[in-house]
Design a protein around this motif. Structure first.
Motif, mmCIF file in Angstrom:
data_model
loop_
_atom_site.group_PDB
_atom_site.id
_atom_site.type_symbol
_atom_site.label_atom_id
_atom_site.label_comp_id
_atom_site.label_asym_id
_atom_site.label_seq_id
_atom_site.Cartn_x
_atom_site.Cartn_y
_atom_site.Cartn_z
ATOM 1 N N ARG A 103 -0.943 19.615 -11.178
ATOM 2 C CA ARG A 103 -0.956 19.168 -9.767
ATOM 3 C C ARG A 103 -1.948 18.013 -9.648
ATOM 4 N NH1 ARG A 103 -2.670 24.978 -7.846
ATOM 5 N NH2 ARG A 103 -4.215 24.266 -9.359
ATOM 6 N N VAL A 104 -1.421 16.854 -9.300
ATOM 7 C CA VAL A 104 -2.246 15.649 -9.291
ATOM 8 C C VAL A 104 -2.361 15.119 -7.863
ATOM 9 C CG1 VAL A 104 -2.533 13.326 -10.245
ATOM 10 C CG2 VAL A 104 -1.387 15.095 -11.611
ATOM 11 N N LEU A 105 -3.580 14.855 -7.453
ATOM 12 C CA LEU A 105 -3.816 14.170 -6.178
ATOM 13 C C LEU A 105 -3.947 12.684 -6.490
ATOM 14 C CD1 LEU A 105 -4.443 14.287 -3.126
ATOM 15 C CD2 LEU A 105 -6.858 14.640 -3.730
ATOM 16 N N VAL A 106 -2.995 11.890 -5.980
ATOM 17 C CA VAL A 106 -2.999 10.442 -6.208
ATOM 18 C C VAL A 106 -3.572 9.779 -4.956
ATOM 19 C CG1 VAL A 106 -1.541 8.413 -6.584
ATOM 20 C CG2 VAL A 106 -0.991 10.571 -7.742
ATOM 21 N N LEU A 107 -4.636 9.056 -5.132
ATOM 22 C CA LEU A 107 -5.353 8.508 -3.970
ATOM 23 C C LEU A 107 -5.524 7.002 -4.137
ATOM 24 C CD1 LEU A 107 -8.566 10.067 -2.465
ATOM 25 C CD2 LEU A 107 -8.472 7.637 -2.987
ATOM 26 N N SER A 108 -5.040 6.249 -3.156
ATOM 27 C CA SER A 108 -5.190 4.795 -3.186
ATOM 28 C C SER A 108 -6.303 4.369 -2.255
ATOM 29 C CB SER A 108 -3.903 4.111 -2.724
ATOM 30 O OG SER A 108 -2.933 4.224 -3.703
ATOM 31 N N THR A 109 -7.190 3.539 -2.761
ATOM 32 C CA THR A 109 -8.243 2.996 -1.902
ATOM 33 C C THR A 109 -7.993 1.523 -1.667
ATOM 34 O OG1 THR A 109 -9.654 2.291 -3.744
ATOM 35 C CG2 THR A 109 -9.938 4.553 -2.940
ATOM 36 N N GLY A 110 -8.449 1.046 -0.528
ATOM 37 C CA GLY A 110 -8.370 -0.381 -0.227
ATOM 38 C C GLY A 110 -8.129 -0.594 1.252
ATOM 39 N N SER A 111 -9.060 -1.293 1.905
ATOM 40 C CA SER A 111 -8.916 -1.517 3.343
ATOM 41 C C SER A 111 -7.838 -2.552 3.638
ATOM 42 C CB SER A 111 -10.265 -1.971 3.926
ATOM 43 O OG SER A 111 -11.210 -0.909 3.777
ATOM 44 N N GLU A 112 -7.334 -3.230 2.573
ATOM 45 C CA GLU A 112 -6.279 -4.240 2.759
ATOM 46 C C GLU A 112 -4.879 -3.637 2.714
ATOM 47 O OE1 GLU A 112 -7.836 -3.418 0.072
ATOM 48 O OE2 GLU A 112 -7.009 -4.210 -1.795
ATOM 49 N N LEU A 113 -4.790 -2.325 2.472
ATOM 50 C CA LEU A 113 -3.474 -1.733 2.193
ATOM 51 C C LEU A 113 -2.744 -1.322 3.462
ATOM 52 C CD1 LEU A 113 -4.605 0.496 -0.794
ATOM 53 C CD2 LEU A 113 -3.615 -1.808 -0.861
ATOM 54 N N VAL A 114 -1.445 -1.620 3.504
ATOM 55 C CA VAL A 114 -0.603 -1.360 4.674
ATOM 56 C C VAL A 114 0.642 -0.614 4.191
ATOM 57 C CG1 VAL A 114 0.845 -2.512 6.415
ATOM 58 C CG2 VAL A 114 -1.446 -3.396 5.915
ATOM 59 N N ALA A 115 1.177 0.234 5.068
ATOM 60 C CA ALA A 115 2.375 0.995 4.703
ATOM 61 C C ALA A 115 3.594 0.089 4.683
ATOM 62 C CB ALA A 115 2.606 2.120 5.701
ATOM 63 N N PRO A 116 4.416 0.179 3.638
ATOM 64 C CA PRO A 116 5.694 -0.536 3.639
ATOM 65 C C PRO A 116 6.465 -0.206 4.917
ATOM 66 C CG PRO A 116 5.282 0.403 1.481
ATOM 67 C CD PRO A 116 4.199 0.918 2.378
ATOM 68 N N GLY A 117 7.091 -1.223 5.495
ATOM 69 C CA GLY A 117 7.787 -1.035 6.761
ATOM 70 C C GLY A 117 6.990 -1.532 7.938
ATOM 71 N N PRO A 134 4.364 -4.380 9.800
ATOM 72 C CA PRO A 134 4.115 -5.824 9.636
ATOM 73 C C PRO A 134 2.818 -6.070 8.873
ATOM 74 C CG PRO A 134 3.828 -5.143 11.934
ATOM 75 C CD PRO A 134 4.272 -3.925 11.182
ATOM 76 N N LEU A 135 2.769 -7.172 8.141
ATOM 77 C CA LEU A 135 1.573 -7.536 7.374
ATOM 78 C C LEU A 135 0.789 -8.610 8.098
ATOM 79 C CD1 LEU A 135 2.485 -8.124 3.598
ATOM 80 C CD2 LEU A 135 1.189 -6.240 4.604
ATOM 81 N N LEU A 136 -0.510 -8.430 8.236
ATOM 82 C CA LEU A 136 -1.370 -9.519 8.693
ATOM 83 C C LEU A 136 -1.816 -10.304 7.464
ATOM 84 C CD1 LEU A 136 -3.639 -7.616 11.261
ATOM 85 C CD2 LEU A 136 -1.561 -8.958 11.699
ATOM 86 N N HIS A 137 -2.270 -11.538 7.731
ATOM 87 C CA HIS A 137 -2.810 -12.324 6.628
ATOM 88 C C HIS A 137 -3.959 -11.553 5.990
ATOM 89 C CE1 HIS A 137 -3.783 -15.753 4.213
ATOM 90 N NE2 HIS A 137 -5.056 -15.677 4.603
ATOM 91 N N GLY A 138 -3.972 -11.459 4.663
ATOM 92 C CA GLY A 138 -5.051 -10.730 3.982
ATOM 93 C C GLY A 138 -4.697 -9.292 3.680
ATOM 94 N N GLN A 139 -3.553 -8.835 4.196
ATOM 95 C CA GLN A 139 -3.135 -7.459 3.911
ATOM 96 C C GLN A 139 -2.006 -7.456 2.876
ATOM 97 O OE1 GLN A 139 -2.083 -6.148 7.905
ATOM 98 N NE2 GLN A 139 -4.079 -5.128 8.100
ATOM 99 N N ILE A 140 -1.881 -6.349 2.152
ATOM 100 C CA ILE A 140 -0.748 -6.198 1.222
ATOM 101 C C ILE A 140 -0.157 -4.797 1.394
ATOM 102 C CG2 ILE A 140 -1.630 -7.815 -0.517
ATOM 103 C CD1 ILE A 140 -2.503 -5.326 -2.140
ATOM 104 N N TYR A 141 1.075 -4.671 0.964
ATOM 105 C CA TYR A 141 1.703 -3.359 1.017
ATOM 106 C C TYR A 141 1.140 -2.477 -0.083
ATOM 107 C CZ TYR A 141 5.119 -5.156 4.312
ATOM 108 O OH TYR A 141 5.710 -5.684 5.413
ATOM 109 N N GLU A 142 0.910 -1.239 0.268
ATOM 110 C CA GLU A 142 0.389 -0.271 -0.697
ATOM 111 C C GLU A 142 1.516 0.115 -1.674
ATOM 112 O OE1 GLU A 142 -0.894 2.689 -2.945
ATOM 113 O OE2 GLU A 142 0.667 3.288 -1.517
ATOM 114 N N SER A 143 1.278 -0.069 -2.943
ATOM 115 C CA SER A 143 2.326 0.254 -3.925
ATOM 116 C C SER A 143 1.839 1.159 -5.049
ATOM 117 C CB SER A 143 2.918 -1.030 -4.523
ATOM 118 O OG SER A 143 1.915 -1.776 -5.210
ATOM 119 N N ASN A 144 0.548 1.173 -5.325
ATOM 120 C CA ASN A 144 0.088 1.940 -6.492
ATOM 121 C C ASN A 144 0.407 3.429 -6.387
ATOM 122 O OD1 ASN A 144 -0.930 -0.357 -7.576
ATOM 123 N ND2 ASN A 144 -3.096 0.154 -7.302
ATOM 124 N N SER A 145 0.263 3.983 -5.190
ATOM 125 C CA SER A 145 0.485 5.435 -5.087
ATOM 126 C C SER A 145 1.947 5.770 -5.332
ATOM 127 C CB SER A 145 0.041 5.969 -3.722
ATOM 128 O OG SER A 145 0.968 5.609 -2.728
#
Ligand code: AMP
Ligand code: MG
Length: 400
Positions: free
Chosen positions: A180-194, A196-207
């Protein structure tokens, strides 16, 4: 003076030692795909369980149709035996029972004439060819004898093994349960796919990538996706999962800059941050925090993916009882020139065709599309700085 980096092999061993073997537990057979059998499986039945017909046709005494080679032999057909008929209707001499594939061969019959060698009659049948005794009969126990071991402990369960377990009547199997693995993404720049993105933000993909990799290895993944670069928020996020998971895998926040939340939160707390002599994926961390094994991966998507591939995947597979945890390795001619830093083992993305590997994209650890286009990794050893076009290289076949 920073410590010299750990070798890939040493770090792989360190991560491997961190994740304990999972216990053997009983799970429904359909949930066991990709897991490893924890005990020998002894069959309580024979397979086939009874003599049955291999063909749609007629159960006969071969002696009754011995003359069918010269002229058709006509027999009455008193009974139909479809698959699933459970009563026993013996075959009387001089008669034929119409029988379907998988149906029990009646006592008294010693062969099945296939329907194509008859006129297909329902009340009476004209048999046009003789049959030798035993023809088209699948004997009880031909495949599996009752009481025999059909799968050994340690077997990795694929579709055929699950099918066999069901065929011998098992609803559940004892397996090493998923990690059982807890996968945790850190980063204040991360946004959920779906969103809108502001400049400086990216979609979270690692998790998404890491949880899929955990599942592909046979593990269970719980995902915490948007943990900001804030130590208090990080600790709050994992608090409720302590004791419920076997491993925490984080991404991001472990390099040399400021706002390295994972490093800040876990330094001096049982997790050791270190450099590994690998590219990509140099900054790594691992240890045990509050009783929970932790592996901290770098944030760049290709670094995170490769770190999983090199360090976590073998450790997870071993913890779940797999004996073979390595990807297939082949030697291939490199179709392009590669440059690699001295003293670090580099993994480049490639596509393998026959014995030629074509590099895909550059060495950058942000080049996720190149990773997605690749089906293998080209391993450039620590002491190699240039791979010339046509040189032989080692390739890890990862699929894709
Ligand atoms: P970090 O290791 O946190 O400095 O992140 C390195 C790079 O990876 C930065 O460009 C991040 O924006 C990116 N990154 C970190 N975490 C993620 C994530 N979960 N999904 C996509 N990109 C990420
Ligand atoms: Mg970050």
């Amino acid at each position: 003076m920073p410590n010299s980096p750990l070798s890939v092999d040493d770090y792989r061993a360190r991560v491997g030692a961190l994740i304990p073997a999972t216990p053997v537990t009983s799970l429904p057979v359909p949930d066991c795909l990709g897991l490893v059998l924890g005990e020998d499986l002894v069959s309580p039945v024979s397979l086939p369980p009874f003599d049955n017909s291999a063909m749609d046709g007629y159960a006969v005494r071969s002696a009754d149709v011995a003359g069918a080679g010269h002229a058709p032999v006509e027999l009455p057909v008193p009974v139909d035996i479809p698959a699933g008929r459970t009563d026993i209707v013996p075959l009387l001499p001089g008669t034929a029972h119409r029988i379907m594939t998988g149906a029990p061969v009646p006592p008294g019959a010693d062969a099945v004439v296939k329907v194509e060698d008859t006129d297909g009659g329902v009340r009476r049948v004209a048999v046009r060819a003789p049959v030798a005794p035993g023809t088209h009969i699948r004997r009880a126990g031909e495949d599996v004898t009752k009481g025999s071991t059909v799968l050994r402990a340690g077997t990795a369960l694929g579709p055929a093994q699950l099918g066999l377990a069901a065929a011998v009547g098992r609803a559940e199997l004892p397996v090493h349960r998923p990690v059982r693995v807890l996968v945790l993404s850190t980063g204040s720049e991360l946004v959920a796919p779906g969103e809108p993105l502001l400049h400086g933000q990216i979609y979270e993909s690692n998790s998404v990538l890491l949880a899929a990799a955990v599942r592909e290895a046979g593990g269970h993944a719980t995902v915490l996706r948007f943990v900001p670069d804030d130590v208090a928020a990080f600790h709050a996020a994992i608090g409720e999962h302590l004791g419920r998971v076997d491993l925490l895998v984080t991404s991001g926040g472990v390099s040399a800059g400021a706002y390295e939340v994972v490093k800040d939160a876990l330094t001096g707390q049982g997790v050791e941050f270190t450099r590994v002599a690998v590219q990509p994926g140099g900054p790594q961390g691992s240890g045990v925090f509050a009783g929970l094994p932790v592996v901290t991966l770098p944030g760049n998507p290709v670094s995170a993916a490769l770190s999983f591939e090199l360090f976590l995947r073998p450790a997870l597979l071993a913890a779940m009882g797999h004996r073979s945890v390595d990807r297939p390795r082949v030697r291939a001619r490199c179709a392009g020139e590669l440059r690699s830093p001295s003293g670090r083992r580099q993994y480049r993305r490639g596509r393998l065709t026959g014995d030629v590997v074509t590099p895909v994209g550059g060495p950058g650890s942000h080049l996720l599309a190149s990773l997605a286009a690749a089906d293998c990794l080209i391993e450039v050893p620590e002491d190699t700085e240039v791979v010339a076009e046509g040189d032989l290289v080692t390739v890890l076949v990862v699929g894709g």
